[in-house]
Design an enzyme around this catalytic site. Sequence first.
Site, short mmCIF file in Angstrom:
data_model
loop_
_atom_site.label_atom_id
_atom_site.label_comp_id
_atom_site.label_asym_id
_atom_site.label_seq_id
_atom_site.Cartn_x
_atom_site.Cartn_y
_atom_site.Cartn_z
N ARG A 33 37.91 48.17 51.56
CA ARG A 33 38.83 47.05 51.62
C ARG A 33 39.46 46.91 53.00
O ARG A 33 40.20 45.98 53.24
CB ARG A 33 40.01 47.30 50.68
CG ARG A 33 39.75 47.04 49.23
CD ARG A 33 39.89 45.59 48.94
NE ARG A 33 40.81 45.23 47.88
CZ ARG A 33 40.60 45.39 46.60
NH1 ARG A 33 39.51 45.96 46.17
NH2 ARG A 33 41.48 44.97 45.73
N ARG A 86 46.56 41.53 33.47
CA ARG A 86 46.97 42.49 34.51
C ARG A 86 48.31 42.08 35.11
O ARG A 86 48.55 40.90 35.34
CB ARG A 86 45.90 42.54 35.61
CG ARG A 86 44.74 43.44 35.25
CD ARG A 86 43.57 43.33 36.19
NE ARG A 86 43.89 43.31 37.61
CZ ARG A 86 42.96 43.27 38.58
NH1 ARG A 86 41.67 43.25 38.24
NH2 ARG A 86 43.30 43.23 39.83
N LYS A 105 33.73 39.75 41.44
CA LYS A 105 33.09 41.04 41.77
C LYS A 105 32.89 41.89 40.52
O LYS A 105 31.80 42.39 40.26
CB LYS A 105 33.95 41.83 42.77
CG LYS A 105 34.20 41.13 44.09
CD LYS A 105 35.02 41.98 45.04
CE LYS A 105 36.41 42.32 44.55
NZ LYS A 105 37.32 41.16 44.43
N ARG A 129 42.82 35.18 33.51
CA ARG A 129 41.98 36.36 33.25
C ARG A 129 42.61 37.28 32.21
O ARG A 129 43.81 37.50 32.19
CB ARG A 129 41.78 37.14 34.54
CG ARG A 129 41.05 38.48 34.30
CD ARG A 129 40.56 39.10 35.55
NE ARG A 129 41.64 39.41 36.47
CZ ARG A 129 41.43 39.90 37.69
NH1 ARG A 129 40.19 40.10 38.10
NH2 ARG A 129 42.44 40.17 38.47
N ARG A 161 48.02 38.92 47.21
CA ARG A 161 46.71 39.57 47.25
C ARG A 161 45.73 38.76 48.09
O ARG A 161 44.90 39.32 48.81
CB ARG A 161 46.16 39.76 45.83
CG ARG A 161 46.90 40.88 45.09
CD ARG A 161 46.69 40.80 43.61
NE ARG A 161 45.30 40.95 43.23
CZ ARG A 161 44.80 40.46 42.09
NH1 ARG A 161 45.57 39.80 41.25
NH2 ARG A 161 43.52 40.64 41.81
P1 AP5 Z 1 36.68 39.05 38.18
O1 AP5 Z 1 35.26 39.39 37.99
O2 AP5 Z 1 37.69 39.85 37.44
O3 AP5 Z 1 37.04 38.99 39.75
P2 AP5 Z 1 37.17 40.15 40.80
O4 AP5 Z 1 36.50 39.69 42.05
O5 AP5 Z 1 36.75 41.47 40.23
O6 AP5 Z 1 38.74 40.10 41.06
P3 AP5 Z 1 39.83 41.24 41.06
O7 AP5 Z 1 41.17 40.56 40.90
O8 AP5 Z 1 39.50 42.33 40.11
O9 AP5 Z 1 39.72 41.73 42.52
P4 AP5 Z 1 40.72 42.49 43.31
O10 AP5 Z 1 39.88 42.82 44.45
O11 AP5 Z 1 42.00 41.79 43.62
O12 AP5 Z 1 41.25 43.62 42.31
P5 AP5 Z 1 40.88 45.16 42.12
O13 AP5 Z 1 40.95 45.47 40.70
O14 AP5 Z 1 39.68 45.51 42.92
O15 AP5 Z 1 36.86 37.48 37.81
C1 AP5 Z 1 38.14 36.86 37.84
C2 AP5 Z 1 38.25 35.81 36.71
O16 AP5 Z 1 37.34 34.74 36.98
C3 AP5 Z 1 37.91 36.33 35.32
O17 AP5 Z 1 38.76 35.74 34.38
C4 AP5 Z 1 36.45 35.90 35.10
O18 AP5 Z 1 36.16 35.70 33.75
C5 AP5 Z 1 36.41 34.59 35.90
N1 AP5 Z 1 35.12 34.32 36.52
C6 AP5 Z 1 34.34 35.21 37.21
N2 AP5 Z 1 33.22 34.63 37.67
C7 AP5 Z 1 33.30 33.31 37.28
C8 AP5 Z 1 32.46 32.17 37.47
N3 AP5 Z 1 31.30 32.25 38.15
N4 AP5 Z 1 32.86 30.99 36.93
C9 AP5 Z 1 34.03 30.88 36.24
N5 AP5 Z 1 34.87 31.93 36.03
C10 AP5 Z 1 34.51 33.12 36.54
O19 AP5 Z 1 42.13 45.83 42.86
C11 AP5 Z 1 43.44 45.75 42.32
C12 AP5 Z 1 44.41 46.46 43.23
O20 AP5 Z 1 44.05 47.86 43.34
C13 AP5 Z 1 44.44 45.97 44.69
O21 AP5 Z 1 45.30 44.86 44.86
C14 AP5 Z 1 44.94 47.22 45.41
O22 AP5 Z 1 46.33 47.38 45.30
C15 AP5 Z 1 44.26 48.35 44.65
N6 AP5 Z 1 42.95 48.74 45.24
C16 AP5 Z 1 41.71 48.66 44.66
N7 AP5 Z 1 40.75 49.07 45.50
C17 AP5 Z 1 41.38 49.42 46.65
C18 AP5 Z 1 40.95 49.89 47.91
N8 AP5 Z 1 39.63 50.08 48.16
N9 AP5 Z 1 41.86 50.14 48.87
C19 AP5 Z 1 43.17 49.96 48.65
N10 AP5 Z 1 43.67 49.49 47.49
C20 AP5 Z 1 42.78 49.23 46.49
MG MG Z 2 37.71 43.26 39.73
#
Ligand code: AP5
Ligand code: MG
Length: 209
Positions: free
Chosen positions: A88, A153, A13, A122, A164
Site C-alpha cells: 500500500r 465495516r 479487489k 457494502r 481512505r
Molecule cells: P470490494 O471487493 O469489497 O472492494 P475492495 O477493493 O476490496 O475495497 P476495500 O474497501 O476492502 O479496500 P480497502 O483497500 O480500503 O480495504 P482493506 O480491507 O484492504 O467491493 C466493494 C463493494 O463494491 C462491495 O459491496 C461489492 O459487492 C461491490 N462491487 C465490487 N465489484 C463490483 C462491480 N464490478 N460492480 C458493482 N459492485 C461491485 O483495508 C482496510 C484498512 O486496513 C485500511 O484502510 C488500512 O487501515 C488497513 N490496511 C490494510 N492493508 C494495509 C496495508 N498493506 N498497509 C497499511 N494498512 C493496511
Molecule cells: Mg477488500
Amino acid sequence: MNIIFLGPPGAGKGTQAQKICDALNIPQISTGDILRRAMKEGTETGLKAKSYIDAGQLVPDGVIIDIVKERLAMADCAGGYILDGFPRTVPQAEALDTFATIDSVIELDVADQVLVDRLSGRRVCLKCGATYHLSMLNGETRCAKCGEELIQRNDDKAETVLNRLEVYHAQTAPLIGYYEKKGLLKKVDGAQGLDLTFAAIMKALGAEA
Ligand code: AP5
Ligand code: MG
C-alpha cells in the site's frame, strides 16, 4: 503465479480476488481481512491496528510487512497467491521485493464517485471474507457461503471513506508507476459488471476464463 491486486477502496479487489483465487486454486492474502480478524479476536496486532483503521489511515509499515512475510512463508503459498491490499506504500513494495517475486500486478480502475456508493452499501462476512452489496442481498442478513451474520465495516462510514480515498491517492497510487516501470502492471476497468471484470482480469493474467 504471484499476483498483486492494486486499486482504491471499493474497486472490487476483495470481490474479484475471491473469484480468481477459486478459479486458479491459490490463496487470497487480504491484509484488511487479517487485520479485521485480529481486531475481532483482540490480539496485540488488532489493538494496535484499530485506531488507524477506524480513522481510514494506513497501519504502520512495520506492523504489516512482518505479517505478510510470515503469511507468504506458509506452505499454501508455494503454488502462488493473490495479495489483496498489500503493498500500500512504496516502502511496503520495496520490502516485498526482498522476500517475494511478483509475476503480475492488476490495477482495478474505478472512478471515485462510484467507489463511495459501493462502500456505503457494502456488507461483509467476518468469518469467511465474502463481500456483498445491499443491492444484491434482497433483505438477506446472513452470508450465503457460511451462514454468519453480515456486518457493515466501521470504516465504511461516509467521512472515513473520503479519508481512505485521500490516503489511496497520496500513498498507494504511486505504486502504479512503481510497477509500470518494472513492466508488471496490467490495468483493468473495474467499473464493469462482476462477470465482465472477472473475464478481463483472467485475460490480463493469460488464464482461461
Ligand atoms: P470490494 O471487493 O469489497 O472492494 P475492495 O477493493 O476490496 O475495497 P476495500 O474497501 O476492502 O479496500 P480497502 O483497500 O480500503 O480495504 P482493506 O480491507 O484492504 O467491493 C466493494 C463493494 O463494491 C462491495 O459491496 C461489492 O459487492 C461491490 N462491487 C465490487 N465489484 C463490483 C462491480 N464490478 N460492480 C458493482 N459492485 C461491485 O483495508 C482496510 C484498512 O486496513 C485500511 O484502510 C488500512 O487501515 C488497513 N490496511 C490494510 N492493508 C494495509 C496495508 N498493506 N498497509 C497499511 N494498512 C493496511
Ligand atoms: Mg477488500
